[in-house]
Write a protein that holds these residues in place. Structure first.
Motif, mmCIF file in Angstrom:
data_model
loop_
_atom_site.group_PDB
_atom_site.id
_atom_site.type_symbol
_atom_site.label_atom_id
_atom_site.label_comp_id
_atom_site.label_asym_id
_atom_site.label_seq_id
_atom_site.Cartn_x
_atom_site.Cartn_y
_atom_site.Cartn_z
ATOM 1 N N CYS A 91 31.029 39.467 -124.895
ATOM 2 C CA CYS A 91 32.232 39.016 -124.391
ATOM 3 C C CYS A 91 32.254 39.814 -122.818
ATOM 4 N N LEU A 92 31.902 40.280 -122.697
ATOM 5 C CA LEU A 92 31.720 41.450 -121.367
ATOM 6 C C LEU A 92 30.715 40.632 -120.175
ATOM 7 N N ASN A 93 30.150 39.725 -120.718
ATOM 8 C CA ASN A 93 29.035 39.063 -119.716
ATOM 9 C C ASN A 93 29.910 37.836 -119.497
ATOM 10 N N ALA A 94 30.709 37.062 -120.501
ATOM 11 C CA ALA A 94 31.661 35.812 -119.712
ATOM 12 C C ALA A 94 32.660 36.162 -118.986
ATOM 13 N N GLY A 95 33.656 37.290 -119.775
ATOM 14 C CA GLY A 95 34.775 37.811 -118.670
ATOM 15 C C GLY A 95 33.604 37.977 -116.957
ATOM 16 N N HIS A 96 32.528 38.337 -116.859
ATOM 17 C CA HIS A 96 32.287 39.154 -115.507
ATOM 18 C C HIS A 96 31.936 37.647 -114.957
ATOM 19 N N ARG A 97 31.734 36.448 -116.197
ATOM 20 C CA ARG A 97 31.250 35.103 -115.127
ATOM 21 C C ARG A 97 32.482 34.564 -115.111
ATOM 22 N N LEU A 98 33.298 34.782 -115.613
ATOM 23 C CA LEU A 98 34.807 34.346 -115.391
ATOM 24 C C LEU A 98 35.046 34.961 -114.032
ATOM 25 N N LEU A 99 35.291 35.834 -113.791
ATOM 26 C CA LEU A 99 35.242 36.756 -112.739
ATOM 27 C C LEU A 99 34.726 36.092 -111.653
ATOM 28 N N THR A 100 33.655 35.851 -111.432
ATOM 29 C CA THR A 100 33.024 35.253 -110.504
ATOM 30 C C THR A 100 32.984 33.642 -110.457
ATOM 31 N N LEU A 101 33.542 32.939 -111.009
ATOM 32 C CA LEU A 101 33.733 31.921 -110.692
ATOM 33 C C LEU A 101 35.152 32.049 -109.564
ATOM 34 N N ALA A 102 36.289 32.581 -110.327
ATOM 35 C CA ALA A 102 36.910 32.825 -109.831
ATOM 36 C C ALA A 102 37.247 32.892 -108.356
ATOM 37 N N GLU A 104 34.543 33.233 -106.644
ATOM 38 C CA GLU A 104 33.690 31.881 -105.625
ATOM 39 C C GLU A 104 35.335 31.026 -104.858
ATOM 40 N N THR A 105 35.795 30.860 -106.599
ATOM 41 C CA THR A 105 36.813 29.597 -105.472
ATOM 42 C C THR A 105 37.260 29.596 -104.675
ATOM 43 N N ASP A 106 38.650 31.433 -105.191
ATOM 44 C CA ASP A 106 39.604 31.548 -103.650
ATOM 45 C C ASP A 106 38.922 33.315 -104.158
ATOM 46 N N VAL A 285 36.508 21.610 -116.762
ATOM 47 C CA VAL A 285 36.995 23.169 -117.991
ATOM 48 C C VAL A 285 37.260 23.665 -116.780
ATOM 49 N N LEU A 286 36.174 24.294 -115.039
ATOM 50 C CA LEU A 286 35.631 25.356 -114.465
ATOM 51 C C LEU A 286 37.462 25.122 -113.621
ATOM 52 N N GLN A 287 37.221 23.385 -113.530
ATOM 53 C CA GLN A 287 38.719 22.646 -112.071
ATOM 54 C C GLN A 287 40.449 23.306 -113.070
ATOM 55 N N CYS A 288 40.192 23.007 -114.063
ATOM 56 C CA CYS A 288 41.007 23.463 -115.319
ATOM 57 C C CYS A 288 41.792 24.732 -114.604
ATOM 58 N N PRO A 292 40.974 22.434 -107.998
ATOM 59 C CA PRO A 292 39.735 22.267 -107.175
ATOM 60 C C PRO A 292 38.880 22.141 -106.164
ATOM 61 N N GLY A 293 39.276 23.782 -106.190
ATOM 62 C CA GLY A 293 38.475 24.359 -105.336
ATOM 63 C C GLY A 293 36.771 24.863 -106.218
ATOM 64 N N ALA A 294 37.505 25.019 -107.300
ATOM 65 C CA ALA A 294 35.834 25.610 -108.263
ATOM 66 C C ALA A 294 35.007 25.035 -107.824
ATOM 67 N N PRO A 295 33.004 26.209 -107.826
ATOM 68 C CA PRO A 295 32.005 25.692 -107.362
ATOM 69 C C PRO A 295 31.497 24.672 -108.581
ATOM 70 N N ARG A 296 31.158 23.570 -107.710
ATOM 71 C CA ARG A 296 30.902 22.210 -109.108
ATOM 72 C C ARG A 296 29.243 22.814 -109.178
ATOM 73 N N ILE A 297 28.966 22.301 -111.101
ATOM 74 C CA ILE A 297 28.178 22.524 -111.520
ATOM 75 C C ILE A 297 26.526 22.455 -110.506
#
Length: 366
Positions: A91-102, A104-106, A285-288, A292-297
């Motif tokens: 659960c914590l790992n998934a939250g950390h991944r979401l934070l990292t993506l956020a 990287e986006t802005d 999913v990432l763009q949602c 639109p600035g989300a990192p592309r896979i």
């Protein structure tokens, strides 16, 4: 291995002592529940009546004023709600991944990411119990949402699998027209029936307190396509309800008339499994989630390949030393375990990532 982790948690509590509740002392829960400790790894100190939680130095009571100061720095909050059979660490790992993506986006407008952990159990045969826990957890999530709304936060919720039931339960109002509890709800691989938004459904859309719901589904979801309906039927039998052959929303999307404020996205081409990591592997999913600035896979994959190719002999030597240290830590934890007579039972290992889990008896009490 699960016993070792439990021994480490008990050792941490014994060494560190009380967890400081910043905005109040421990007393009755707001719903009048028992004052008994929530579980064997969360106890009450004999000295001050405060909670003792492993690895947590401070906590806040969401039923009182005075939430963490960090929420005053950024009122944007993203809450991740995990699904069935998920460990605390995953659960914590998934939250950390979401934070990292956020980030990287802005980086300048990054939300605070929260992970809402609930007792989702680990035994495949305990789906019915986990389903009941999901409904109870929804009540607690609602308490958090009310506190965040009181603090003026702009909240988004990301629910995955059975965590979608937790999220919908939290947002369900008694009557239509209530004030929103979150700005948007994103459902990934939702383990709820495809017609729950109908007026006669379990979660009528007019009573779900959010203006925007995004549903992502995949026909390649092997879990929802094979065992979801069986689990739901078993749950119906356990509650003496009339068995129904339910079809998961995360498999087919929304059935019936499309309600207002609901967007359905078919990500079958991108998502070939049920795990949270599969959904975070979809650009849609990432763009949602991040715009639109989300990192592309493909860009993330290229960056990962570049990092792996740049490893030097010194890097590999450093990794080897870390592995040796890990073995030493495991041996130390095993030795500590023998000194804790209260620890009993064998642990399980998470089937997906090999994470050690506490014993079944410990999980059922937590």
């Amino acid at each position: 291995q699960g016993t070792v982790l439990r021994a480490a948690a008990l050792a941490d509590m014994a060494k560190r002592g009380e967890t400081q509740i910043v905005n109040k002392e421990f007393d009755l829960l707001s719903d009048g529940a028992s004052t008994e400790p929530p579980g064997p790894d969360c106890t009450r100190s004999e000295a001050g009546g405060l909670l003792v939680i492993p690895y947590v130095e401070q906590c806040w009571d969401v039923t009182r004023s005075g939430l963490p100061e960090v929420l005053a720095q950024s009122t944007k909050v993203l809450i991740y709600v995990h699904g069935f059979r998920q460990s605390f660490h995953r659960c914590l790992n998934a939250g950390h991944r979401l934070l990292t993506l956020a980030q990287e986006t802005d980086p300048q407008n990054c939300p605070q990411v929260m992970t809402f952990s609930w007792p989702s159990l680990k035994n495949k045969l305990r789906y019915h119990d986990a389903r009941k826990n999901a409904s109870k957890a929804g009540v607690r999530l609602r308490m958090l949402l009310l506190a965040l709304r009181q603090a003026g936060c702009d909240v988004s919720i990301v629910g995955h699998s059975l965590g979608c039931r937790v999220s919908l339960t939290a947002l369900l109002e008694k009557d239509a027209g209530g004030s929103p509890l979150c700005t948007r709800l994103v459902l990934l691989g939702a383990a709820v029936d495809a017609d729950v938004f109908d007026d006669a459904g379990e979660f009528p859309r007019t009573r779900v307190a959010t203006p925007s719901i995004s549903v992502f589904h995949s026909a390649e979801d092997d879990v929802l396509g094979s065992v979801f309906s069986l689990g739901e039927m078993a749950s119906d039998f356990a509650t003496l309800s009339r068995p129904t052959a339910d079809t998961a929303m995360g498999l087919v999307g929304v059935e019936g008339q499309m309600p207002a404020g609901v967007a359905v996205v078919n990500v079958t081409a991108d998502v070939a499994g049920h795990g949270m990591s599969s959904y975070l592997g979809s650009d849609q999913v990432l763009q949602c989630l991040f715009g639109p600035g989300a990192p592309r896979i493909e860009d993330q994959a290229a960056a990962g390949a570049a990092v792996s190719q740049s490893l030097t002999a010194a890097d590999l030597w450093g990794k080897t030393r870390k592995l040796k240290l890990l073995h030493v830590l495991r041996a130390t934890a095993t030795a500590a375990e023998s000194d804790l007579s209260s620890v009993e039972g064998d642990g399980e290992v998470d089937e997906e990532d090999g994470t050690a889990q506490p014993s079944q008896g410990s999980r059922s009490q937590a």
